[in-house]
Design an enzyme around this catalytic site. Structure first.
Site, PDB file in Angstrom:
ATOM      1  N   THR A 176       3.285   1.158  -2.885  1.00  0.00           N
ATOM      2  CA  THR A 176       1.780   1.536  -3.056  1.00  0.00           C
ATOM      3  C   THR A 176       1.317   1.311  -1.932  1.00  0.00           C
ATOM      4  O   THR A 176       1.473   2.155  -0.998  1.00  0.00           O
ATOM      5  CB  THR A 176       1.146   1.031  -4.066  1.00  0.00           C
ATOM      6  OG1 THR A 176       1.302  -0.553  -3.965  1.00  0.00           O
ATOM      7  CG2 THR A 176       1.457   1.422  -5.508  1.00  0.00           C
ATOM      8  N   LYS A 224       8.773  -4.075  -5.308  1.00  0.00           N
ATOM      9  CA  LYS A 224       7.542  -3.559  -4.455  1.00  0.00           C
ATOM     10  C   LYS A 224       6.306  -4.437  -4.764  1.00  0.00           C
ATOM     11  O   LYS A 224       6.388  -5.410  -5.613  1.00  0.00           O
ATOM     12  CB  LYS A 224       7.116  -2.168  -4.827  1.00  0.00           C
ATOM     13  CG  LYS A 224       6.574  -2.009  -6.414  1.00  0.00           C
ATOM     14  CD  LYS A 224       5.183  -2.297  -6.460  1.00  0.00           C
ATOM     15  CE  LYS A 224       4.087  -1.741  -5.517  1.00  0.00           C
ATOM     16  NZ  LYS A 224       2.798  -2.301  -5.999  1.00  0.00           N
ATOM     17  N   THR A 281       7.194 -10.759 -10.978  1.00  0.00           N
ATOM     18  CA  THR A 281       6.524 -10.234  -9.933  1.00  0.00           C
ATOM     19  C   THR A 281       6.066  -8.900 -10.062  1.00  0.00           C
ATOM     20  O   THR A 281       5.849  -8.428 -11.379  1.00  0.00           O
ATOM     21  CB  THR A 281       7.689  -9.963  -8.854  1.00  0.00           C
ATOM     22  OG1 THR A 281       7.319  -9.131  -7.719  1.00  0.00           O
ATOM     23  CG2 THR A 281       8.698  -8.906  -9.489  1.00  0.00           C
ATOM     24  N   GLU A 284      -0.415  -7.253   1.852  1.00  0.00           N
ATOM     25  CA  GLU A 284      -1.212  -6.208   2.512  1.00  0.00           C
ATOM     26  C   GLU A 284      -2.077  -6.902   3.689  1.00  0.00           C
ATOM     27  O   GLU A 284      -2.528  -7.972   3.858  1.00  0.00           O
ATOM     28  CB  GLU A 284      -2.535  -5.931   1.527  1.00  0.00           C
ATOM     29  CG  GLU A 284      -1.907  -5.044   0.281  1.00  0.00           C
ATOM     30  CD  GLU A 284      -2.890  -4.694  -0.922  1.00  0.00           C
ATOM     31  OE1 GLU A 284      -2.741  -3.668  -1.405  1.00  0.00           O
ATOM     32  OE2 GLU A 284      -3.945  -5.491  -0.816  1.00  0.00           O
ATOM     33  N   ASN A 302      -8.440  -3.373   1.005  1.00  0.00           N
ATOM     34  CA  ASN A 302      -8.875  -3.496  -0.313  1.00  0.00           C
ATOM     35  C   ASN A 302     -10.228  -3.030  -0.402  1.00  0.00           C
ATOM     36  O   ASN A 302     -10.710  -2.895  -1.653  1.00  0.00           O
ATOM     37  CB  ASN A 302      -8.773  -4.859  -0.654  1.00  0.00           C
ATOM     38  CG  ASN A 302      -7.005  -5.095  -1.115  1.00  0.00           C
ATOM     39  OD1 ASN A 302      -6.476  -4.152  -1.841  1.00  0.00           O
ATOM     40  ND2 ASN A 302      -6.490  -5.584  -0.147  1.00  0.00           N
ATOM     41  N   SER A 335     -10.306   5.152  -2.180  1.00  0.00           N
ATOM     42  CA  SER A 335     -10.785   6.568  -1.342  1.00  0.00           C
ATOM     43  C   SER A 335      -9.551   7.015  -0.660  1.00  0.00           C
ATOM     44  O   SER A 335      -8.304   6.665  -0.577  1.00  0.00           O
ATOM     45  CB  SER A 335     -11.981   6.254  -0.848  1.00  0.00           C
ATOM     46  OG  SER A 335     -11.999   5.090  -0.016  1.00  0.00           O
TER      47      SER A 335
END
Lengths: 406, 406
Positions: B152, B178, B189, B275, B401, B406
Site C-alpha cells: 500500500t 507488507k 503483522t 510510513e 496520512n 485522496s
C-alpha cells in the site's frame, strides 16, 4: 458563576510575577505566584516513575503540610534525571525564594519544565528569585507575565478565571497552565497553578482537585507521552471570607463546579495549543456501559496518530476511529457503533451500526476544516459517557521535536 | 542455515502471481500464493476487536481445518467495517479463486489491506482471480510480483528466504510481508505469508508461528495503531521430503531457528519502511528482571512520538527515552539505568546510573545519522532482555496520512 478576565491574581490576596532570568536564551523563564497570607495547598502529580526533583518536593509538602504560600516556577530546564544535585538545586530554589519572601522553604512549592537531564543554573535562579520578589504585582497584567514565563513550546499563554458566590460571599478561582509537548497527563497536567480565595479544609481541597483532574487534565493528550514533571498545584487562602467548607454539600458543589470550569478550559487550551497543532479535536464516547469504558475509548481515539493526521488533513477517514476503538482493549459491539462529526459548520452522521452512511464527503471536509472539531461515537449499550481532548498531528509537530534542543 | 534469494516460491511446490486487477488506480493490487499440493496452514491474527472479513474467514479455516492450498490477497480495500456484505464478498473472493484452481473455497485463505469501510469491487475481484490463475509462476520473479501486489504505502516490497537441512533433506522457508502504516502488531503483522516445504504436523506449525511472533512481528511498531487486518499466514506442504515433525526436538528447533530468521528480517524491513521513515530504530532493554518487563520497556521507547522525532532529528535527547521508560507502567530503578546509542558509526554511553555522562554531542549525532540506529538501555537488575524495532517519525508520515484517501 461568572467567567471573568485574568488569571492567578484574580482571587483576593494573590500576587504574581514573570521575568527573564537567563535560563533560556531570550524569553521569560521564571514565575512566582504568592499569597499574602498562608494558604491551604493541594496538588496532583505525574505518575511517571521518573519524577523530576520539584515533583518529589511538592508531593512531600502537599502530603506533610497541606499548606504553602508561594509557588516558584522556571521554564527551560526540567530538573529531571539530575540525581542528588538536582534535588539539592531544587531545594535551593525554594530556599532562595523563601528568603526573599520571608518564608520557610517548606512554604514554597516549586515547578520546572524544559529539557530533561540538565542541571538548574543555580546562580541564575538565585538572581531570578530576587527579581521575582521585586516584580510582584496583584493586577491581571502580572498574572499574564507569570503565565507567559512558564511557556516552553506553547504558542500562547493559558489563563482562566471565574467567580461565584458561597453564602453571600464572592469567591474567585484563577488559573494558569502550560504544556505543549510531552502531554498525556496521568493524575495531573504538565504545569498548572490554580489560586482561589475560598476558605476550605485541606482535605476537601485535595479531594476536589483529585476528583477534578479525572475529567479535565487527565482527559487531554497531545502525544501520549506522560511527562516527568506534570504538576497541578492549587492554593486556597480563605480571603473570600466565606465560612470554611469542611464537608461536602451545596457550598462544596458550587466550588467543584467552578473549579471544573477553570480546569476544563485550561485543559482545552493546552490541547488546542499542542505542539504544531492547527485545531482542537474533541471526542465523546456515549452510550457506554461504564464511565471507564467511555474514558478508555475516547482517549484511544484522540491519541491515535492515524486519526490525528486525518483530522489535520480534514479527511473523514472514520475507519481509523473505529480501528482505534477496536484496539483500545475494552469490549463493545463494533456493529452497533454510530459515529458523528461536528463543528460550527454542522453535524454529520458518518457511520451507522458500524458501516458508512451515504454521507457527503464534501460536507464532512467542511466540518473538519474548522478550528474546533468534535467526534461523537455512540456505542449504544449503556448510559455512561466521557469526553477527551486532543489535537491534530502535523508536520510542524515533527519539526518542533526533531529540533527541540538546538 | 543459508540465506537465499527469493520469496514465497523459494520452497518446493509453490507458485505465485501478482497482477493489476483495477482496485487501485494504477498499481498492482492482487496476489496469489499457491501450493501444488495441500498444505498444513496456521496463522496469527489481529487482536483488534474490529476484525476485517478476511481475518474472520482465515481464523475459522485455520482453526477448523488447519489446512489450505492457496492464499488470495488484495490491496487497496481492507474489507473491514463492511458488515454482512463484506463477509459475503470475502467468501466470494475465496470461491472465485477456488474455482479457478479447482479447489473448495475452504481451501483458500484470503487477506485484504487498504482503506477501511469500502466494499470490495466484486466484479473486478472475479476478473482478477482469473488473471491470477493465468499468471501463476514458480520462479523468483513471480514471488516478487506477488510481494509487490500487496504493497500500500510501502516504498519497497519485502521478501526473505532461507534454507537449511533436516535429516539430510534440504528444507526452505520463504516469506513476504507488507505494512507501512497502522503497524503495531499484536499477535500478528499487517499482512505476511510464509511458505515452506517442510513436513510438520498442523499442531506444531501453529505452535511455532505463535511462539515466533512474540519476538518478531509483535515487537515492531510504526505508529502504535493495531490494524483491523493483521494476518500472518504460514503454509507447509511437506514437499521437502523430511520425516514429518510431530514433536519438539532437534528438527523442530532447526525449523524454529530458520523461521525466526525469516520473520525477524521481514519484521525489520517493515519497521524500516514505516510510513515516512528515514531509518530503522532498534531498541534493546537488557538487565531486566523478566522478559515481559523488557518487552514493555523496549516497546514504550520505540513507540514514543518524542523519541521518534528526536531520532529523526539525529538528536541524542536521551531524557525522552528515560521518560518513555518511566511511564511504561513497569517498575525499575531510574537511578540505575545506563543508556547507549549504537550504529555503524560507533557506540556511545549517554547515561550512567540515570544521569548524563560527559559524552560528545557531535559523536552522538554522527551515530544517530546512520540508516540503522540502536539504543540499549541496561536497567542492571536481572538477566532478561528484549529487542523492539521501530522507525523515526517524520513530516512525511504526516503528509502520507493527512492525505491517504485522496
Amino acid at each position: 458563576m461568572e467567567i471573568i478576565s485574568g488569571g492567578v491574581t484574580a482571587p483576593k490576596g494573590y500576587k504574581a510575577a514573570g521575568i527573564y532570568a537567563g535560563i533560556k536564551k531570550k524569553k521569560k523563564d521564571m514565575a512566582l505566584v504568592y499569597s499574602v497570607v498562608p494558604a491551604k495547598a493541594a496538588g496532583t502529580f505525574t505518575t511517571n516513575l521518573v519524577k523530576a526533583a520539584p515533583v518529589v518536593w511538592d508531593m512531600k509538602i502537599v502530603q506533610e503540610y497541606g499548606a504553602a504560600q508561594a509557588v516558584v516556577l522556571n521554564s527551560g530546564v526540567a530538573n529531571a534525571c539530575t540525581g542528588a544535585l538536582g534535588v539539592e538545586n531544587n531545594e535551593k530554589m525554594a530556599a532562595f525564594m523563601a528568603e526573599e519572601l520571608g518564608l520557610k522553604k517548606e512554604e514554597v512549592l516549586t515547578a520546572s519544565t524544559g529539557v530533561i537531564g540538565n542541571q538548574l543554573p543555580i546562580e541564575i535562579i538565585a538572581e531570578g528569585c530576587k527579581l521575582l520578589k521585586k516584580e510582584l504585582g496583584e493586577d491581571a497584567e502580572h498574572a499574564g507575565l507569570a503565565a507567559e514565563a512558564i511557556m516552553t513550546t506553547d504558542t500562547c499563554s493559558k489563563q482562566y478565571a471565574v467567580s461565584f458566590e458561597i453564602g453571600g460571599k464572592a469567591v474567585t478561582i484563577g488559573g494558569m497552565s502550560k504544556g505543549s509537548g510531552m502531554i498525556h497527563p496521568n493524575m495531573a497536567t504538565m504545569l498548572g497553578v490554580i489560586t482561589t480565595d475560598l476558605a476550605i479544609s485541606r482535605e476537601l481541597l485535595l479531594t476536589a482537585i483529585r476528583e477534578d483532574v479525572k475529567d479535565s487534565f487527565n482527559m487531554i493528550s497531545v502525544d501520549r507521552d506522560t511527562s516527568t514533571n506534570d504538576s497541578l498545584l492549587i492554593l486556597a487562602n480563605g480571603m473570600a471570607g466565606n465560612e470554611e467548607i469542611t464537608e461536602k454539600g451545596e457550598a462544596y458543589d458550587s466550588f467543584v463546579k467552578a473549579l471544573h470550569k477553570v480546569t476544563t478550559e485550561l485543559a482545552k487550551m493546552m490541547a488546542a495549543d499542542g505542539e504544531g497543532a492547527t485545531k482542537l479535536f474533541e471526542c465523546s464516547v456515549v452510550g457506554a456501559d461504564t464511565k471507564e469504558q467511555a474514558v478508555i475509548l475516547s482517549k484511544s481515539i484522540i491519541t491515535s496518530n492515524l486519526v490525528k493526521t486525518a483530522v489535520y488533513g480534514n479527511d473523514a477517514n472514520w475507519g481509523r476511529i473505529l480501528c482505534a476503538m477496536g484496539y483500545a482493549g475494552v469490549a463493545f459491539d463494533p456493529d452497533k457503533v454510530d459515529l458523528y462529526v461536528e463543528s460550527c459548520a454542522g453535524t454529520l452522521k458518518l457511520v451507522e451500526n458500524g458501516m458508512a452512511t451515504d454521507y457527503s464527503e464534501e460536507k464532512a471536509t467542511e466540518i473538519l476544516k474548522q478550528k474546533e472539531v468534535k467526534a461523537v461515537a455512540d456505542i449504544k449499550s449503556g448510559s455512561f459517557q466521557a469526553t477527551a481532548w486532543g489535537c491534530d498531528l502535523t508536520d510542524k509537530y515533527v519539526y518542533i521535536n526533531a529540533d527541540y534542543r538546538s
